[in-house]
Design a protein around this motif. Structure first.
Motif, PDB file in Angstrom:
ATOM      1  N   PRO A   5       0.400  -1.327  -0.065  1.00 39.81           N
ATOM      2  CA  PRO A   5      -0.312   0.000   0.331  1.00 39.81           C
ATOM      3  C   PRO A   5       1.161   0.952  -0.250  1.00 39.81           C
ATOM      4  CG  PRO A   5      -1.397  -1.660   1.131  1.00 39.81           C
ATOM      5  CD  PRO A   5       1.097  -1.913   1.623  1.00 39.81           C
ATOM      6  N   ARG A   6       0.378   2.247  -0.479  1.00 41.23           N
ATOM      7  CA  ARG A   6       1.532   3.336  -1.029  1.00 41.23           C
ATOM      8  C   ARG A   6       1.559   4.128   1.054  1.00 41.23           C
ATOM      9  NH1 ARG A   6       1.565   5.116  -5.073  1.00 41.23           N
ATOM     10  NH2 ARG A   6       0.786   4.674  -7.552  1.00 41.23           N
ATOM     11  N   CYS A   7       0.391   3.857   1.731  1.00 35.88           N
ATOM     12  CA  CYS A   7       1.290   4.617   2.900  1.00 35.88           C
ATOM     13  C   CYS A   7       1.944   3.770   3.324  1.00 35.88           C
ATOM     14  CB  CYS A   7       0.160   4.427   3.960  1.00 35.88           C
ATOM     15  SG  CYS A   7      -0.861   3.127   3.993  1.00 35.88           S
ATOM     16  N   ILE A   8       2.617   2.786   3.133  1.00 38.86           N
ATOM     17  CA  ILE A   8       3.945   1.673   3.399  1.00 38.86           C
ATOM     18  C   ILE A   8       4.824   2.429   2.534  1.00 38.86           C
ATOM     19  CG2 ILE A   8       4.984   0.004   4.075  1.00 38.86           C
ATOM     20  CD1 ILE A   8       2.236   1.028   6.301  1.00 38.86           C
ATOM     21  N   ALA A  61       5.664   3.368   7.750  1.00 41.70           N
ATOM     22  CA  ALA A  61       4.830   3.896   7.588  1.00 41.70           C
ATOM     23  C   ALA A  61       5.178   5.572   8.734  1.00 41.70           C
ATOM     24  CB  ALA A  61       4.045   3.201   7.479  1.00 41.70           C
ATOM     25  N   PHE A  62       4.362   6.490   8.735  1.00 42.59           N
ATOM     26  CA  PHE A  62       5.060   7.799   9.434  1.00 42.59           C
ATOM     27  C   PHE A  62       4.050   8.944   9.094  1.00 42.59           C
ATOM     28  CE2 PHE A  62       7.217   9.042   5.346  1.00 42.59           C
ATOM     29  CZ  PHE A  62       6.633  10.410   5.238  1.00 42.59           C
ATOM     30  N   GLU A 101      -2.214   9.138  15.066  1.00 40.31           N
ATOM     31  CA  GLU A 101      -2.904   7.456  15.546  1.00 40.31           C
ATOM     32  C   GLU A 101      -3.380   7.355  14.483  1.00 40.31           C
ATOM     33  OE1 GLU A 101      -4.328   8.351  19.757  1.00 40.31           O
ATOM     34  OE2 GLU A 101      -2.396   8.016  20.592  1.00 40.31           O
ATOM     35  N   GLU A 102      -4.264   7.851  14.033  1.00 45.83           N
ATOM     36  CA  GLU A 102      -5.318   7.538  12.867  1.00 45.83           C
ATOM     37  C   GLU A 102      -4.764   7.385  11.385  1.00 45.83           C
ATOM     38  OE1 GLU A 102      -8.270  10.615  12.402  1.00 45.83           O
ATOM     39  OE2 GLU A 102      -8.985   9.689  14.508  1.00 45.83           O
ATOM     40  N   ASP A 103      -3.554   7.762  11.318  1.00 44.40           N
ATOM     41  CA  ASP A 103      -2.794   7.596   9.963  1.00 44.40           C
ATOM     42  C   ASP A 103      -2.218   5.889  10.186  1.00 44.40           C
ATOM     43  OD1 ASP A 103      -3.485  10.364   8.578  1.00 44.40           O
ATOM     44  OD2 ASP A 103      -1.874  11.148   9.708  1.00 44.40           O
ATOM     45  N   LEU A 104      -1.656   5.947  11.904  1.00 47.09           N
ATOM     46  CA  LEU A 104      -0.751   4.725  11.431  1.00 47.09           C
ATOM     47  C   LEU A 104      -1.638   3.810  11.978  1.00 47.09           C
ATOM     48  CD1 LEU A 104       2.301   6.101  13.814  1.00 47.09           C
ATOM     49  CD2 LEU A 104       2.214   6.223  11.279  1.00 47.09           C
ATOM     50  N   GLN A 105      -2.657   3.945  12.323  1.00 50.20           N
ATOM     51  CA  GLN A 105      -3.695   2.779  12.551  1.00 50.20           C
ATOM     52  C   GLN A 105      -3.725   2.309  10.797  1.00 50.20           C
ATOM     53  OE1 GLN A 105      -4.220   0.953  15.216  1.00 50.20           O
ATOM     54  NE2 GLN A 105      -4.705  -0.192  13.355  1.00 50.20           N
ATOM     55  N   HIS A 106      -4.158   3.360  10.238  1.00 49.89           N
ATOM     56  CA  HIS A 106      -4.720   2.934   9.367  1.00 49.89           C
ATOM     57  C   HIS A 106      -3.336   2.068   7.734  1.00 49.89           C
ATOM     58  CE1 HIS A 106      -6.394   4.332   5.213  1.00 49.89           C
ATOM     59  NE2 HIS A 106      -5.895   4.335   4.629  1.00 49.89           N
TER      60      HIS A 106
END
Length: 97
Positions: free
Chosen positions: A34-37, A47-48, A58-63
């Motif tokens: 996934p592009r968030c990784i 992921a950051f 927290e929401e971004d990293l959980q996603h």
């Protein structure tokens, strides 16, 4: 004079540590992560999130974690959660309270 070729070994999973083939196979295997990784060298992913709100981070990293788990399930990969780390950098201690 040595030819530089080692002994054959049996390997049921992956490649031996320190081989030149290992990082290349990793890159080929995670091309559709996934592009968030973000793939890192060797066998790491990252992921950051950057924000002034700890809740948004927290929401971004959980996603990102949810996306990675779904991807790993689809690809038949097992994630090593014991190597998972989270780091928070900042200068506003009150944001954590």
């Amino acid at each position: 004079m040595s030819s530089g070729i080692g002994e054959w070994i049996e390997s049921e999973f992956g490649t031996s540590a320190g081989t030149r083939l290992g990082p290349l196979l990793f890159i080929v295997n995670v091309y559709d992560v996934p592009r968030c990784i973000l793939p890192k060298f060797a066998d790491d992913l990252v992921a950051f999130s950057v924000d002034s709100s700890i809740t948004s981070i927290e929401e971004d990293l959980q996603h990102a974690t949810d996306e990675l788990v779904a991807w790993a399930d689809k690809e038949g990969m097992e994630l090593n959660v014991t190597k998972t780390k989270a780091m928070l950098f900042g200068n506003n201690r009150s944001a954590l309270e």
